[in-house]
Structures are given as structure tokens and as C-alpha cells.
Design an enzyme around this catalytic site. Structure first.
Site, PDB file in Angstrom:
ATOM      1  N   CYS A 106       0.217  -4.988 -28.092  1.00 46.68           N
ATOM      2  CA  CYS A 106      -0.338  -3.772 -27.506  1.00 46.68           C
ATOM      3  C   CYS A 106      -1.722  -3.974 -26.896  1.00 46.68           C
ATOM      4  CB  CYS A 106      -0.382  -2.668 -28.555  1.00 46.68           C
ATOM      5  SG  CYS A 106       1.230  -2.326 -29.314  1.00 46.68           S
TER       6      CYS A 106
ATOM      7  N   HIS B 137      -5.085   2.982 -26.777  1.00 47.26           N
ATOM      8  CA  HIS B 137      -3.666   2.685 -26.909  1.00 47.26           C
ATOM      9  C   HIS B 137      -2.994   3.858 -27.594  1.00 47.26           C
ATOM     10  CE1 HIS B 137       0.107   0.957 -27.897  1.00 47.26           C
ATOM     11  NE2 HIS B 137      -0.199   0.695 -29.157  1.00 47.26           N
TER      12      HIS B 137
ATOM     13  N   ASN C 195       4.847   5.351 -27.890  1.00 44.38           N
ATOM     14  CA  ASN C 195       4.080   4.109 -27.843  1.00 44.38           C
ATOM     15  C   ASN C 195       4.786   3.149 -26.889  1.00 44.38           C
ATOM     16  OD1 ASN C 195       2.974   1.582 -28.294  1.00 44.38           O
ATOM     17  ND2 ASN C 195       2.881   1.794 -30.516  1.00 44.38           N
TER      18      ASN C 195
END
Length: 317
Positions: free
Chosen positions: A110, A244, A274
């Protein structure tokens, strides 16, 4: 001189899976999902690959930047969910755009998008290029166990991209890794070697929820504080933090600990889930096209995830 962002783009697949639809599959509920992670829906590929998503986001970023594909000197892509080990997503984008330039992928989960902004900074500092394309593209639905409600409710598919040119927009960054698979792990196919005895595993995302949560909050707060301190900035100097999009509760707790109003954190996890390395460039494109950003705004991008890895950077728009 380093680089500045000239344009942004994003693309998500058309198919949307609501919480109610997902709850029927994995024994969850809309209320449970919203309370746990803040997601209301996610986009999921039915035919598209990670490279397909990357190409669409890239075309939109190039158009937004007023940049022709043939002007590109470098293509960098981040993904943990590409269909192929080789050719890479960046190579597939290069071919589909019809250009001839250096292209390579990176896997820092990520945090990858920020890792790639730092990578591009090195090329610009050496005056090796004039235009670069940086992409985060993920088909997370490929590597999610759809029978595991603790993970499948979190993730979605999508891609975001930025076009970079010479400038002073990229001001500072923190990059950190701590290798290990105890907290977040995505096993790969173990192969069929007759000489190797693999440890039994399933090739899907595995996360220790509480440990992931603590790591994410601590990393985000630590990185933001360091960027502020190293650059002599106060919270009020920063227009937005673009985090994020892993979990709404992570963002809320980090904002409280940092003393930032939650309104300074851009949040869109409710619509996409996500999307790993794609989440920050997707958010940035929404902010850009939504007229939220003005020239000179200071932004902090902050990410955390598998590796374990975390990264943050200070950007002047």
C-alpha cells in the site's frame, strides 16, 4: 529541482458491490462493515485486469496534464495484484500507450505509490527525464478470500495515476520498511518443484487485524509529525492530508492523536474500499477534479501496509 504533479487520473471498474450484496456472501451485515471499516461499497473487476485499469487511469492523467504519450520518458507502476509476474503492469501500459521508454514495477504494497514518487525524484534530480507517469493499479478482488469476512469486506479494485514534470512540488519524504509476514501476508503460488517442500498456505490476503490497526495508526502519526518537524511546519500550514484509505477508524484515530481536524483528511474509503497502492492517486484525482486544490497548497500523502512498509511525503500543489 525535483518534480511536480502536472495531471491526475483514475479509473474504477463499473461493477459495484454493495455491503448488502457482500453480506449475503460472507455472513456479515451492512452495519457491521460500516462500523468496522467505514466501507459502503466497492468496485470489482469482472473482465478487467490490473493492467486494464492502469491504462485507463493513465490516459486520463495524460489528458489532464496536457501531455502526449510520446512525451513520456519513464513509466512506474505499483501493484501487488497484477495477473502476470512478467511482463509487468508498467510494460503492459507502455505497449498499450504505444510509447518507447523505461518502464518498471515496484511492490511495496500500500505504500508503493509514495515509494515511486521518491524513485521518480531521483531520475528528475539527475535530469534524466522531462515527463514521468506514476501509477497505482490493483485488482485486489483477485487475492481476497471471499469467504473471509474479516478481509473481503475491506478491499476494492481501481487505479490512479499522475503525470510528473520538473519542478519543486515534491519537497520531502519518509520511507520505512520492517520486513516480516506476521502481521500482513499475501502468499504466492508455491510452484511444483519436486525439490521443495512448501509450508501449506492459501494465496490470499491474511491480516492480523488488531496488529495491523496499531501499526497503521502509529506509522501515520509518526510520519506526519516527522514531516512537520523536519520542514518547520505547523498543522495549520497543511491544506490536506491524503491518507491511504485502509480503514476509516484508522484515519479518525490518527487525526485525533495528531490534533488535526478530521476535515483536513480526505476520505473516500466509503465508495471504493481499500485499493492498496491505488488509493492515494485515486483520492488525489478526485480532489483535483473536484476543485479542492489551489496552487501552493501543501499536502501530505501518508501510506502504510504490507512489508511492513510505511511512507509519507510533503507535496506543494
Amino acid at each position: 529541482m525535483c518534480h511536480s504533479i502536472l495531471g491526475t487520473g483514475m479509473y474504477v471498474p463499473e461493477t459495484i458491490i454493495s455491503n448488502d450484496a457482500l453480506a449475503a456472501m460472507c455472513g456479515s451485515s451492512d452495519q457491521w462493515i460500516r462500523q468496522r471499516v467505514g466501507v459502503k461499497q466497492r468496485h470489482v473487476c469482472t473482465e478487467e485486469t490490473a493492467a486494464d485499469l492502469a491504462v485507463q487511469a493513465s490516459v486520463r492523467a495524460l489528458e489532464n496534464a496536457g501531455c502526449k504519450p510520446e512525451e513520456l520518458d519513464l513509466i512506474l507502476a505499483a501493484t501487488v495484484s497484477g495477473e502476470l509476474i512478467s511482463p509487468s503492469v508498467s510494460c503492459m501500459v507502455q505497449r498499450r500507450l504505444g510509447v518507447n521508454c523505461l518502464a518498471m514495477d515496484i511492490n511495496a504494497a500500500c505504500s508503493s505509490f509514495i515509494f515511486l514518487l521518491e524513485t521518480a525524484a531521483g531520475f528528475f534530480a539527475r535530469k534524466k527525464l522531462r515527463r514521468a507517469l506514476v501509477i497505482g493499479a490493483e485488482r485486489m478482488s483477485r487475492i481476497v478470500d471471499w469467504e473471509d469476512r474479516s478481509t473481503c469486506v475491506i478491499f476494492g479494485d481501481g487505479a490512479g495515476a499522475v503525470v510528473l514534470g520538473p519542478g519543486n512540488g515534491y519537497m520531502d519524504a519518509n520511507l520505512t520498511v520492517a520486513g516480516g509476514d506476521e502481521v500482513i501476508c499475501i502468499p504466492h503460488f508455491t510452484g511444483k518443484s519436486p525439490f521443495f517442500t512448501p509450508t501449506p498456505s492459501h494465496p490470499y490476503i491474511h491480516m492480523e487485524g488488531q496488529e495491523t490497526f496499531k501499526f497503521a495508526v502509529n506509522a501515520l502519526c509518526r510520519d506526519v509529525r516527522k514531516l512537520l518537524a523536519d520542514n518547520g511546519l505547523a498543522p495549520e500550514d497543511v491544506a490536506y492530508i491524503v491518507p491511504h484509505q485502509a480503514n476509516l477508524r484508522i484515519i479518525e484515530l490518527a487525526a485525533a492523536r495528531l490534533g488535526f481536524p478530521l476535515e483536513k483528511f480526505y476520505v473516500n474509503i466509503q465508495n471504493y474500499g481499500n485499493t492498496s497502492s491505488a488509493s492515494i492517486p485515486i483520492a488525489l484525482d478526485e480532489m483535483n477534479r473536484g476543485g479542492m486544490l489551489k496552487r501552493g497548497d501543501l499536502l501530505i500523502f501518508a501510506a502504510f501496509g504490507g512489508g511492513l512498509s510505511n511512507a509519507a511525503c510533503l507535496v506543494k500543489w
